[in-house]
Motif scaffolding. Structure first.
Motif, PDB file in Angstrom:
ATOM      1  N   ARG A 605      16.356   7.935   9.885  1.00  0.00           N
ATOM      2  CA  ARG A 605      15.607   7.353  11.006  1.00  0.00           C
ATOM      3  C   ARG A 605      14.302   8.122  11.259  1.00  0.00           C
ATOM      4  NH1 ARG A 605      16.002   3.983  15.655  1.00  0.00           N
ATOM      5  NH2 ARG A 605      13.871   4.066  16.484  1.00  0.00           N
ATOM      6  N   ARG A 606      14.345   9.428  11.142  1.00  0.00           N
ATOM      7  CA  ARG A 606      13.117  10.213  11.332  1.00  0.00           C
ATOM      8  C   ARG A 606      12.101   9.904  10.230  1.00  0.00           C
ATOM      9  NH1 ARG A 606      13.710  16.402  12.719  1.00  0.00           N
ATOM     10  NH2 ARG A 606      11.576  15.954  13.398  1.00  0.00           N
ATOM     11  N   TRP A 607      12.583   9.698   9.008  1.00  0.00           N
ATOM     12  CA  TRP A 607      11.655   9.304   7.950  1.00  0.00           C
ATOM     13  C   TRP A 607      11.043   7.942   8.246  1.00  0.00           C
ATOM     14  CZ3 TRP A 607      12.378   5.014   4.708  1.00  0.00           C
ATOM     15  CH2 TRP A 607      11.406   4.861   3.731  1.00  0.00           C
ATOM     16  N   PHE A 608      11.852   7.025   8.762  1.00  0.00           N
ATOM     17  CA  PHE A 608      11.356   5.690   9.095  1.00  0.00           C
ATOM     18  C   PHE A 608      10.309   5.760  10.207  1.00  0.00           C
ATOM     19  CE2 PHE A 608      11.599   1.752  11.572  1.00  0.00           C
ATOM     20  CZ  PHE A 608      11.384   0.810  10.580  1.00  0.00           C
ATOM     21  N   ASP A 609      10.524   6.619  11.196  1.00  0.00           N
ATOM     22  CA  ASP A 609       9.604   6.717  12.333  1.00  0.00           C
ATOM     23  C   ASP A 609       8.353   7.523  12.002  1.00  0.00           C
ATOM     24  OD1 ASP A 609      11.254   5.224  13.922  1.00  0.00           O
ATOM     25  OD2 ASP A 609      12.253   6.938  14.851  1.00  0.00           O
ATOM     26  N   GLU A 610       8.528   8.632  11.276  1.00  0.00           N
ATOM     27  CA  GLU A 610       7.429   9.571  11.075  1.00  0.00           C
ATOM     28  C   GLU A 610       6.799   9.490   9.690  1.00  0.00           C
ATOM     29  OE1 GLU A 610       8.883  13.439  12.108  1.00  0.00           O
ATOM     30  OE2 GLU A 610      10.011  12.671  13.836  1.00  0.00           O
ATOM     31  N   GLY A 611       7.551   8.967   8.721  1.00  0.00           N
ATOM     32  CA  GLY A 611       7.001   8.782   7.387  1.00  0.00           C
ATOM     33  C   GLY A 611       6.835  10.049   6.573  1.00  0.00           C
ATOM     34  N   GLU A 612       7.514  11.141   6.943  1.00  0.00           N
ATOM     35  CA  GLU A 612       7.404  12.400   6.208  1.00  0.00           C
ATOM     36  C   GLU A 612       8.522  12.510   5.173  1.00  0.00           C
ATOM     37  OE1 GLU A 612       7.184  15.764   8.732  1.00  0.00           O
ATOM     38  OE2 GLU A 612       5.456  15.031   9.876  1.00  0.00           O
ATOM     39  N   MET A 613       8.150  12.860   3.957  1.00  0.00           N
ATOM     40  CA  MET A 613       9.123  12.947   2.859  1.00  0.00           C
ATOM     41  C   MET A 613      10.112  14.077   3.062  1.00  0.00           C
ATOM     42  SD  MET A 613       8.662  10.468   0.845  1.00  0.00           S
ATOM     43  CE  MET A 613       9.727  11.044  -0.463  1.00  0.00           C
ATOM     44  N   SER A 614       9.756  15.080   3.864  1.00  0.00           N
ATOM     45  CA  SER A 614      10.671  16.208   4.087  1.00  0.00           C
ATOM     46  C   SER A 614      11.986  15.750   4.704  1.00  0.00           C
ATOM     47  CB  SER A 614      10.008  17.257   4.984  1.00  0.00           C
ATOM     48  OG  SER A 614       9.676  16.702   6.245  1.00  0.00           O
TER      49      SER A 614
END
Length: 770
Positions: A605-614
């Motif tokens: 979900r954090r990748w979906f919201d923020e778009g960071e590969m980490s």
């Protein structure tokens, strides 16, 4: 008396830490001057007679005063920055020898000028950002006031039918004329607003454009597209309602609203009147939601303005203190000269932030507090609870009760010889209590995320811990006495279950007792974790999910206790019944996977919201943990050499993955170019060896899975004792992780969290061209 350095570091805004005056560096430069001054012997170049004449002339105002004498020491030049930013840049010129080492003095003033220029530039940038927010809020307030006046006017005119009483709304006209299909680029341009500048600065990451319905406002002649392609007009303005989808309930309500709106528009297209228009109702409920959003945005704006005022005052104090120290070391009077420059600089002379802060107060008092200033200040400047002496008293009381009851329990258990037989259930209850205490403690640690007016303090946490442990040990003592007096085991075994039920009822109790706000906040966090993909992830949520990853034994014990009492095994004393049931074993394996699954979904979900590969890389860590746990489950079913090799391989990969993430990402350590060898530049603990010891300890505790391989060496030890020992080691490891994770976040803002949140605004303006 607290030193200024500690006071300065304790009050600064962590997110803006690098933008504050580097007071420690200025002190280091000043210390160089002081050391060089002490080494060089003072030479008497003037006779005492000449000194007397000079001092006498200096005291006469006709020849000059100390300020004039010191004015010859330095001169501060002001010039515009070459970048065209219209900001002043300060450079200090030494007109005479100030210290024994001129280079050290020049280095000090170069650093001082750099800090002053940095402070001015940052203040100007932040001031511009908050002023833009203020302009947006002013437009939002005007729109909100206009719509509220429309509702009031409708009620005053008596335009309320039986239908509108049930759902109060404003009637709007809908044009039946079809708009031409726009391209995706035009639709994105239609969603632009005055918040775009803030989003470009990295501020607007609180919501995703893929998960929101928009409220837009424009002038009378402009048009706005709805979901079905229609345009509706309300009192000369085009409106569309926006609901930020930050949780499932809002998601479902937004979807239902979209479907309802689309159906209305489709039906209206078939039933257009002779004038080609129809009616649409904007509900008062949506307007109330918009009002809450604006209220929250005003609160955050006011908090940010206060942070900026704190930034100004702390930096002013830092300049004043360092100049005082410089005058004391060198014996010169530099303070009056340079302080005038600092006082006249932009960050100290601009009053735009103060004026905007006063305006926000007036808006809030007038429109959200009913002209009650005290009520408004409770929202804008919430005060923490005052410490109570009764908390200290009860901490001492319950601590004494706990020690006495534990001593009595041990004595009676030793005399009856049945202590170890009941230890399993007792330790389970003890583990549940510790788990709840850990959550309460984390609730306090993340006060900046909670926003609760009645947050737990560390003394409250200690009171909860001592009180609950006193109750648990007291129940254990009563349990043991009843067994010693000959009561049947079937009757006595109900007591631990009742105690667990009481704790659960206290947790969900709706009455305002036993820290209700903290209890309900805990329930909310657990809900957010369980439905991880549906909720926006904040630091409190993923930090708590990490705690659950270390509490797998507790979750499995909780499942066992539920089975133990629900199936009635407590009455037959068949402790192994739940372990023999296939459904229970399968559910136990699922429970082992759930914490890692929840944490992986949070990363997604954090990748979906923020778009960071980490975040995807972090997700891989939890996937590897699930694969390692799966191979262990398979090995427990079929103890073959092949599965054992697979367990070792998968567990080794997962361990290396987790160790790298612990040391480098979560703790920020193992930095080869750091000032502290293989640590990080900023540390809270003075004893650096503690960090090296913790890394080694974390490595050892991460290898606890080796017990799966070496299990045959512990056949004479009960597996429950081994599991309890390993669970205790994991609690120790997680405790270390918690400290260094929070330390890294506090010092370096590793998660890039903001001091002032950007609250999404409900109303958006669209250009007439669109």
């Amino acid at each position: 008396m607290v030193k200024f350095t500690k006071q300065f570091e304790g009050q600064l805004v962590p997110e803006w830490k690098d933008a504050f005056v580097d007071y420690s560096q200025l002190k280091k430069d000043l210390k160089k001057i002081h050391l060089l001054t002490n080494k060089v012997e003072k030479k008497q170049t003037e006779t005492s007679f000449i000194k007397t004449i000079k001092s006498s002339l200096g005291k006469l105002s006709i020849f000059g005063n100390k300020e004039r004498e010191s004015s010859r020491a330095i001169k501060v030049h002001t010039k515009l920055a070459s970048s065209g930013s219209n900001s002043d840049v300060y450079e200090t010129e030494l007109l005479e020898k100030i210290a024994d080492d001129t280079d050290a003095a020049k280095e000090f003033f170069v650093c001082l000028d750099t800090q002053l220029n940095k402070v001015n530039q940052f203040y100007k940038t932040k001031e511009k950002e908050f002023l833009e927010r203020g302009e947006c809020m002013k437009k939002q307030m005007e729109i909100l006031i206009e719509l509220k006046d429309a509702f009031k006017q409708k009620q005053a005119n008596g335009e309320s039918t039986q239908e509108s009483k049930e759902d109060d709304s404003i009637s709007c006209t809908i044009s039946c004329e079809e708009d031409s299909v726009r391209s995706r680029t035009d639709q994105m341009q239609l969603q632009e607003s005055c918040l775009d500048d803030l989003e470009n600065n990295g501020v607007g990451a609180l919501e995703t454009p893929r998960s929101e319905e928009s409220i837009k406002i424009n002038s009378e002649d402009s048009k706005l597209r709805t979901v079905s392609g229609r345009v509706f007009n309300c009192q000369g303005k085009n409106l569309k309602i926006k609901i930020p989808l930050t949780n499932p309930s809002r998601t479902f309500s937004a979807i239902s609203y979209l479907i309802k709106e689309d159906l209305i528009n489709q039906s209206s297209s078939k039933k257009c009147g002779p004038d080609g228009v129809n009616k649409l109702r904007i509900s008062k409920k949506k307007l109330s939601h918009a009002e809450k959003m604006i209220k929250g945005a005003l609160t955050e704006l006011y908090k940010g303005l206060n942070y900026l005022k704190t930034y100004r005052s702390l930096n002013m104090l830092a300049f004043m203190n360092i100049l005082k120290k410089f005058d004391k070391v060198t014996g010169k009077q530099i303070l009056p000269i340079y302080l005038k420059v600092v006082e006249s600089s932009y960050f100290n002379s601009s009053d735009k932030v103060i004026n905007l802060s006063d305006e926000v107060e007036e808006w809030f008092i007038k429109h959200f507090a009913g002209e009650n200033r005290r009520k408004a200040m409770k929202y804008l400047k919430p005060h923490h609870r005052k410490e109570s002496h009764s908390v200290t008293f009860f901490i001492g009381l319950f601590t004494g009760c706990f020690v006495a009851l534990l001593a009595g329990y041990i004595i009676v258990a030793h005399l009856t010889g049945i202590m170890f037989g009941l230890l399993f259930l007792h330790l389970f209850l003890y583990g549940c209590n510790i788990f709840m205490w850990r959550k309460a403690r984390i609730n306090y640690s993340f006060i900046f995320e909670l926003g609760s007016k009645n947050e737990l303090k560390f003394r409250d946490v200690f009171l909860i811990c001592t009180a609950s442990m006193s109750v648990i040990v007291g129940v254990m003592f009563v349990h043991l006495l009843l067994l010693a007096k000959g009561y049947s085991l079937r009757q006595v075994q109900v007591i631990p279950g009742l105690l667990l039920l009481v704790f659960f009822l206290i947790l969900i109790c709706p009455l305002n007792i036993f820290y209700k706000s903290s209890r309900y906040r805990l329930i909310t966090v657990i809900r957010n974790i369980v439905f991880s993909p549906l909720y926006k992830v904040v630091m409190l949520d993923f930090f708590m999910a990490d705690q659950l990853c270390s509490q797998v034994p507790m979750l499995r014990n909780l499942e066992y206790i539920a089975c133990y009492y629900i199936t009635g095994s407590y009455a037959t004393q068949d402790y192994g019944y739940c372990m023999r049931v296939k459904y229970y074993r399968d559910l136990a394996y699922a429970v082992s996977f759930l914490p890692y699954y929840w944490r992986a979904m949070q990363c997604a979900r954090r990748w979906f919201d923020e778009g960071e590969m980490s975040h995807l890389v972090n997700l891989g860590k939890y996937v590897s943990a699930m694969l390692a746990a799966g191979t262990k489950v398979a090995y427990e079913k079929e103890r073959s050499t092949g599965w054992l090799c697979l367990v070792v391989a998968m567990s080794s990969i997962a361990t290396v993955y987790q160790l790298y993430w612990d040391f480098v990402k979560d703790w920020g350590l193992l930095q080869h170019n750091s000032n502290n060898p293989w640590l990080r530049n900023q540390l809270m603990l003075r004893q650096k060896y503690i960090y090296y010891f913790s890394m080694v300890l974390n490595l050892v505790l991460r290898l606890a899975w080796l017990q799966t391989v070496l299990h045959s060496s512990f056949e004479h030890v009960d597996y429950r004792v081994t599991g309890l020992f390993l669970a205790a080691l994991e609690v120790i490891r997680r405790g270390h992780w918690n400290f260094y994770r929070l330390e890294n976040e506090h010092l370096n803002n590793a998660g890039k969290f903001r001091a002032v949140k950007t609250v999404p605004l409900p109303f958006r303006e669209v250009d007439e061209e669109d």
